[in-house]
Design an enzyme around this catalytic site. Structure first.
Site: not given
Ligand SMILES: *[C@@H]1O[C@H](CO)[C@@H](O)[C@H](O)[C@H]1NC(C)=O
Ligand SMILES: *[C@@H]1O[C@H](CO)[C@@H](O)[C@H](O)[C@H]1NC(C)=O
Ligand SMILES: *[C@@H]1O[C@H](CO)[C@@H](O)[C@H](O)[C@H]1NC(C)=O
Length: 319
Positions: A135, A245, A247
């Site tokens: 990001c 993202h 994660e």
């Protein structure tokens, strides 16, 4: 001395002498199965009521790397270039996380630039050192490579999207390591979380020779109007950038559009982490002693629980 024992002696001496050379040769190709990855901190968000100190790392990035088999060292902001250079030669990779700081003037961007230049130089010299940007980290890498900010605003603040994989994706280092069924899920299901206001449009990438020469586009997305790059990897460097993202699926729990916890989203996270950690295993950098290593690890810090409605469920804070 009998001829047999002479032969044994000669053989023993040969084996003895060839030993260290052989193992040195083997060592240089051996994977480092105890990789340590640096995660760059950034200026705390204004109004963060949980903040202690002036910088933070969202714990989800740490867990992400740990899930792939790495340990993490926090890289603090506001440190000297000399300190960063020393640390660079001890760690096996760098992760630039998402967040919300100025990617040209912040201390985050300053430290990112120092490490980026060190990584270019190391890789040029045959010293393998991978860099990952997620990001804001993606955006930061684009600015470092282009040496200017080419980002444009998109309507991608909270949306999960399927990746539009390019023909180059199949043979890319990153996606080649993914199971075929997972690549199909990535292409067909809305499982990549997008939480960004800024994007690198395909148009600006294509018009910038520095970016085009440096990065291969692996996937794109659109906000309905502008097509932007969502995944890229460098042609000649082990540098990777995702606008989405990986994660968040397994490690963040704010309940809002764009968050996905499906099996495919969680598997995507794991394969992404495992890929980057396998890249870090090719780096032989290390700390000068176990004590120095232990002192640097993130285990010396406690993450702060910020509640399930916070954008980051746990943060590490630093001075
Ligand atoms: C960090 O560095 C910035 C810019 O150099 C400076 O404005 C700021 O005061 C520093 N913060 C701390 C806590 O040292
Ligand atoms: C291209 O980059 C410029 C900044 O240099 C930016 O103002 C513009 O919005 C970008 N255009 C597109 C289509 O991405
Ligand atoms: C799923 O992705 C499409 C783009 O392929 C997008 O238009 C749509 O808004 C997404 N749906 C959700 C629920 O996020």
């Amino acid at each position: 001395m009998s001829r047999l024992s002479q032969t044994v002696l000669v053989l023993t001496v040969c084996l003895f002498w060839s030993g260290p050379n052989l193992s040195a040769a083997a060592r240089s190709q051996q994977l480092n199965e105890r990789p340590i990855i640096g995660v760059l901190a950034q200026e705390k968000l204004p109004g963060d009521q949980f903040a202690r100190g002036f910088s933070y790392i969202a714990a989800s990035y740490v867990k992400f790397l740990e899930s792939g088999g790495a340990r993490v060292v926090p890289i603090r902001i506001n440190r000297t270039e000399e300190e960063y250079t020393k640390l660079f030669y001890k760690i096996n990779g760098l992760l630039l996380p998402g967040g919300d700081v100025d990617i040209k003037t912040s201390q985050f961007s300053r430290a990112a630039r120092i490490f980026y230049n060190l990584a270019l130089r190391a890789n040029n010299a045959g010293d393998y050192f991978p860099v990952w940007g997620t990001c804001q980290g993606f955006q930061q890498l684009s600015v470092l490579t282009a040496r200017k900010n080419l980002l444009t605003q998109t309507r991608t603040k909270a949306v999960a999207l399927p990746l539009t994989l390019t023909p180059a994706a199949q043979s890319s280092r990153l996606f080649r390591s993914f199971p075929k069924d997972l690549l199909r899920s990535l292409a067909e299901e809305n499982i990549t979380s997008n939480f960004h206001r800024w994007s690198l449009s395909v148009q600006n990438y294509s018009r910038n020779a520095k970016l085009k020469r440096f990065y291969k586009v692996l996937s794109t997305n659109s906000d309905g109007e502008k097509e932007f790059i969502s995944t890229m990897e460098a042609f000649r460097y082990p540098f990777y950038a995702v606008q989405w993202h990986p994660e968040k699926g397994p490690f963040e729990w704010i309940d809002k559009p764009g968050m996905v916890h499906s099996v495919s989203a969680v598997r995507t996270s794991f394969y992404t982490a495992s890929f980057f950690v396998s890249e870090a295993m090719k780096s032989q950098h290390r700390f000068s002693s176990p004590a120095e290593e232990e002192e640097a690890l993130i285990y010396n810090h406690q993450p702060v629980y910020r509640g399930t409605t916070a954008v980051f469920v746990q943060n590490y804070y630093f001075d």
